[in-house]
Design a protein around this motif. Sequence first.
Motif, mmCIF file in Angstrom:
data_model
loop_
_atom_site.group_PDB
_atom_site.id
_atom_site.type_symbol
_atom_site.label_atom_id
_atom_site.label_comp_id
_atom_site.label_asym_id
_atom_site.label_seq_id
_atom_site.Cartn_x
_atom_site.Cartn_y
_atom_site.Cartn_z
ATOM 1 N N ILE A 1 25.806 15.421 16.860
ATOM 2 C CA ILE A 1 24.633 16.201 16.598
ATOM 3 C C ILE A 1 23.619 16.118 17.795
ATOM 4 N N ARG A 2 23.580 14.838 18.317
ATOM 5 C CA ARG A 2 22.584 14.631 19.416
ATOM 6 C C ARG A 2 23.084 15.428 20.603
ATOM 7 N N GLU A 3 24.264 15.377 20.925
ATOM 8 C CA GLU A 3 25.049 16.072 22.062
ATOM 9 C C GLU A 3 24.782 17.479 21.927
ATOM 10 N N PHE A 4 25.053 18.096 20.404
ATOM 11 C CA PHE A 4 24.816 19.544 20.364
ATOM 12 C C PHE A 4 23.497 20.002 20.582
ATOM 13 N N GLN A 5 22.509 19.307 20.072
ATOM 14 C CA GLN A 5 21.088 19.561 20.310
ATOM 15 C C GLN A 5 20.992 19.314 22.085
ATOM 16 N N GLN A 6 21.530 18.471 22.568
ATOM 17 C CA GLN A 6 21.232 18.463 24.002
ATOM 18 C C GLN A 6 21.778 19.574 24.762
ATOM 19 N N GLY A 7 22.945 20.178 24.148
ATOM 20 C CA GLY A 7 23.640 21.194 24.810
ATOM 21 C C GLY A 7 22.907 22.110 24.900
ATOM 22 N N ALA A 8 22.503 22.594 23.485
ATOM 23 C CA ALA A 8 21.386 23.743 23.448
ATOM 24 C C ALA A 8 20.366 23.788 24.077
ATOM 25 N N ALA A 9 19.522 22.500 24.369
ATOM 26 C CA ALA A 9 18.680 22.378 25.443
ATOM 27 C C ALA A 9 18.839 22.654 26.743
ATOM 28 N N ASP A 10 19.986 22.277 27.234
ATOM 29 C CA ASP A 10 20.555 22.215 28.312
ATOM 30 C C ASP A 10 20.977 24.046 28.792
ATOM 31 N N SER A 11 21.417 24.627 27.825
ATOM 32 C CA SER A 11 21.639 26.012 27.936
ATOM 33 C C SER A 11 20.499 26.715 28.454
ATOM 34 N N GLY A 12 19.327 26.392 28.151
ATOM 35 C CA GLY A 12 18.172 27.172 28.498
ATOM 36 C C GLY A 12 17.646 28.211 27.671
ATOM 37 N N ILE A 13 18.493 28.491 26.260
ATOM 38 C CA ILE A 13 18.067 29.662 25.321
ATOM 39 C C ILE A 13 16.647 29.614 24.939
ATOM 40 N N GLY A 14 16.115 28.442 25.010
ATOM 41 C CA GLY A 14 14.926 28.442 24.229
ATOM 42 C C GLY A 14 13.822 28.868 25.479
ATOM 43 N N ARG A 15 14.095 28.386 26.652
ATOM 44 C CA ARG A 15 13.244 28.680 27.697
ATOM 45 C C ARG A 15 13.209 29.990 28.514
ATOM 46 N N ARG A 16 14.338 30.684 28.058
ATOM 47 C CA ARG A 16 14.871 31.856 28.871
ATOM 48 C C ARG A 16 14.666 33.035 27.539
ATOM 49 N N PRO A 17 13.646 33.581 27.142
ATOM 50 C CA PRO A 17 13.601 34.622 26.084
ATOM 51 C C PRO A 17 14.282 36.059 26.522
ATOM 52 N N LEU A 18 14.354 36.242 28.080
ATOM 53 C CA LEU A 18 14.925 37.401 28.375
ATOM 54 C C LEU A 18 16.185 37.675 27.828
ATOM 55 N N ILE A 19 16.985 36.317 28.564
ATOM 56 C CA ILE A 19 18.596 36.329 28.175
ATOM 57 C C ILE A 19 18.810 36.392 26.540
ATOM 58 N N ARG A 20 17.998 35.630 25.827
ATOM 59 C CA ARG A 20 18.233 35.553 24.513
ATOM 60 C C ARG A 20 17.867 36.705 23.823
ATOM 61 N N ARG A 21 16.916 37.598 24.212
ATOM 62 C CA ARG A 21 16.936 39.014 23.494
ATOM 63 C C ARG A 21 17.875 39.793 23.911
ATOM 64 N N THR A 22 18.201 40.048 24.944
ATOM 65 C CA THR A 22 19.040 41.041 25.321
ATOM 66 C C THR A 22 20.698 40.672 24.868
ATOM 67 N N MET A 23 20.857 39.275 24.865
ATOM 68 C CA MET A 23 22.165 38.937 24.347
ATOM 69 C C MET A 23 22.216 39.109 23.013
ATOM 70 N N ILE A 24 21.093 39.027 21.892
ATOM 71 C CA ILE A 24 21.214 39.507 20.680
ATOM 72 C C ILE A 24 21.062 40.955 20.435
ATOM 73 N N GLY A 25 20.689 41.557 21.185
ATOM 74 C CA GLY A 25 20.721 43.104 21.249
ATOM 75 C C GLY A 25 21.976 43.414 21.520
ATOM 76 N N ALA A 26 22.632 42.905 22.418
ATOM 77 C CA ALA A 26 23.995 43.546 22.699
ATOM 78 C C ALA A 26 25.139 43.187 21.563
ATOM 79 N N MET A 27 24.911 41.930 21.282
ATOM 80 C CA MET A 27 25.945 41.515 20.091
ATOM 81 C C MET A 27 25.553 42.238 18.800
ATOM 82 N N ALA A 28 24.454 42.478 18.578
ATOM 83 C CA ALA A 28 24.009 43.245 17.377
ATOM 84 C C ALA A 28 24.397 44.861 17.441
ATOM 85 N N LEU A 29 24.483 45.284 18.636
ATOM 86 C CA LEU A 29 24.928 46.847 18.764
ATOM 87 C C LEU A 29 26.435 46.848 18.605
#
Length: 358
Positions: A134-162
Amino acid sequence: MSEEKLPAAHAPVGALDPFADPGLPEHEPRRTDIDEKAAKRAERQVSLLFVISMLATVGFIASYVTIDKDKIVDIFFFGKIGALNMALGCTLGVALFCIGAGAVHWARTLMTDEEIVQERHELVSDPDVREAAIREFQQGAADSGIGRRPLIRRTMIGAMALVPLSGVVLLRDLGPLPGTKLRETFWGENKRHGLNGGNTLIINENTHEPLRPEHIIKGSLTMGKPKGLDQEIEIDGRTVINEEYLTEMGKAAILLVRLEPDEIKSKKQLDWSHEGIVAYSKICTHVGCPIGLYEQQTHHLLCPCHQSTFDLADDGAVVFGPAARSLPQLQIRVNEEGFLEAVGDFHEPVGPSFWERG
């Protein structure tokens, strides 16, 4: 005498280990790891791919709604091809490719690329290992930068939702609801238009001539169709193919059999026959295959697709196989000119069951 050093090629067995683990190479940081401008540029590139995917999905939907399915375009190398199929294939391909390319580019340039070695362990993990995972998963999520890069997060969610909307739009081909189309056949055309008392002549499907009772020979099947349903029709003095022929014949095709009147078990069936001649739908009530195998001694009719068997002397009842309903009978009589005719339409839908059937 001093000992000479043997060359590597002549070293004693075991001196060299050709399967030695070389270990992991020293980690080298990528440009995006040390240059924030490069990281931002990669972020914009990933987001652009997701945006292109969204636009392609919108293009897919617009193409499906606006392009005529019969339109043909001539494309170099491909020749003549359906415009709708070409547009749908290209737009959906671009949408899916850009999502995949964006995810790969994101992983290669912005997510962590440090190699992590984990020793094999037993299939059943103890609580400490699960907590570490679980700690490694949380670390991987942090390393991906999805929390620090909202532009990628929003556009990816938009593409996958459409993208799933492409499949949802295709559901349009399941409608509109058939209404009474599955309950009406060409046998009822005269009745609906108030012609000939609602009765329709029965035409021999092979000779295209009206049928008389003497044409129905005991022990054989005679295939029939309604008068007016022809494969070729005249329009403005020209003979053209009737595009509705196969659709209508898929519901109106019948077969006629001559039985002895005392062999018919049902009074209703006897009343709907003429001198033992009965007419039934040719369409199997299982999955709609045309039936054509008749056994004279038992009066059984066999469907060649899945061996559903119907008893023509007993209201067309199912005696074997996966069919769940009897064959619909068509009420017939002889007109003043001595020809067989159908008294209106079938009294129930022909063919397989459907969800809104009462």
